[in-house]
Design a protein around this motif. Structure first.
Motif, PDB file in Angstrom:
ATOM      1  N   PHE A 142      -3.260  -6.119   2.905  1.00 20.13           N
ATOM      2  CA  PHE A 142      -2.409  -5.116   2.277  1.00 20.13           C
ATOM      3  C   PHE A 142      -2.020  -4.040   3.273  1.00 20.13           C
ATOM      4  N   GLY A 143      -0.933  -3.366   2.937  1.00 21.94           N
ATOM      5  CA  GLY A 143      -0.408  -2.314   3.802  1.00 21.94           C
ATOM      6  C   GLY A 143       0.642  -2.860   4.743  1.00 21.94           C
ATOM      7  N   ASN A 177       5.678  -0.779   2.645  1.00 25.22           N
ATOM      8  CA  ASN A 177       4.324  -0.971   3.160  1.00 25.22           C
ATOM      9  C   ASN A 177       3.743  -2.313   2.750  1.00 25.22           C
ATOM     10  N   VAL A 218     -10.785  -8.393   4.930  1.00 23.99           N
ATOM     11  CA  VAL A 218      -9.922  -7.332   4.441  1.00 23.99           C
ATOM     12  C   VAL A 218      -9.066  -6.884   5.627  1.00 23.99           C
ATOM     13  N   THR A 234      -6.339  -4.704   7.217  1.00 32.14           N
ATOM     14  CA  THR A 234      -5.661  -3.425   6.993  1.00 32.14           C
ATOM     15  C   THR A 234      -4.873  -2.954   8.202  1.00 32.14           C
ATOM     16  N   HIS A 235      -4.914  -3.693   9.311  1.00 32.49           N
ATOM     17  CA  HIS A 235      -4.118  -3.339  10.476  1.00 32.49           C
ATOM     18  C   HIS A 235      -3.554  -4.607  11.113  1.00 32.49           C
ATOM     19  N   LYS A 241      -8.103 -10.411   1.527  1.00 36.50           N
ATOM     20  CA  LYS A 241      -7.197  -9.365   1.040  1.00 36.50           C
ATOM     21  C   LYS A 241      -6.378  -8.863   2.219  1.00 36.50           C
ATOM     22  N   VAL A 291       1.234  -4.247   7.649  1.00 33.63           N
ATOM     23  CA  VAL A 291       0.604  -4.970   8.748  1.00 33.63           C
ATOM     24  C   VAL A 291       1.483  -6.146   9.154  1.00 33.63           C
ATOM     25  N   ASN A 294       0.862  -1.172   0.000  1.00 28.81           N
ATOM     26  CA  ASN A 294       0.000   0.000   0.000  1.00 28.81           C
ATOM     27  C   ASN A 294       0.903   1.229   0.000  1.00 28.81           C
ATOM     28  N   CYS A 319     -14.744  -7.025   7.299  1.00 27.34           N
ATOM     29  CA  CYS A 319     -14.256  -5.937   6.458  1.00 27.34           C
ATOM     30  C   CYS A 319     -14.527  -4.612   7.171  1.00 27.34           C
ATOM     31  N   PRO A 320     -13.550  -4.001   7.806  1.00 26.44           N
ATOM     32  CA  PRO A 320     -12.169  -4.441   8.016  1.00 26.44           C
ATOM     33  C   PRO A 320     -12.106  -5.577   9.034  1.00 26.44           C
TER      34      PRO A 320
END
Length: 126
Positions: free
Chosen positions: A82-83, A65, A98, A100-101, A80, A85, A60, A113-114
């Motif tokens: 990403f980023g 990242n 998803v 993201t953290h 998914k 994490v 990301n 999601c998230p």
């Protein structure tokens, strides 16, 4: 020989739907089904990863990242990640999650999601 194996990897990747660079996963990678799996070259995944179809693991905004994923991970279909994490060891990631953290607690199940923690699992169940 390098050209031959490079071509063979590329051909099989197109045929099976995988885009997985070399040296991203540790030993014990298990792909249950063929079909659409994309992994960024800068991602690092530990040993004994079980991965389903439709998974995307990527960066990301920039090279640094990218996810760092631990050992004994189950990644459900369509997930998914990403980023920047970090995923601890012995975690199950649910279908279509998803992420993201980061998740630092070992032996949990995450989904949504998230993504958020939805349960605790024993290591033998993963």
């Amino acid at each position: 020989m390098k050209k031959y194996f490079s071509f063979k990897k590329h051909y099989l990747g197109i045929k099976l739907g995988f885009t997985i660079p070399i040296n991203v996963f540790g030993p014990g990678l298990n792909i249950h089904h063929y079909g659409y799996i994309v992994v960024n070259a800068h991602v690092r995944v530990g040993e004994n990863c079980n991965i389903q179809q439709g998974v995307n693991i990527g960066q990301n905004y920039g090279k640094d990242n990218c996810p760092i994923i631990g050992n004994n991970i189950y990644i459900g279909p369509g997930a998914k990640i990403f980023g920047k994490v970090t995923i601890a060891d012995n975690i199950a990631i649910g279908a279509n999650a998803v992420v993201t953290h980061s998740f630092y607690e070992e032996g949990i199940t995450i989904a949504g999601c998230p993504a958020k923690k939805i349960g605790v699992r024993k290591f033998e169940e993963i």
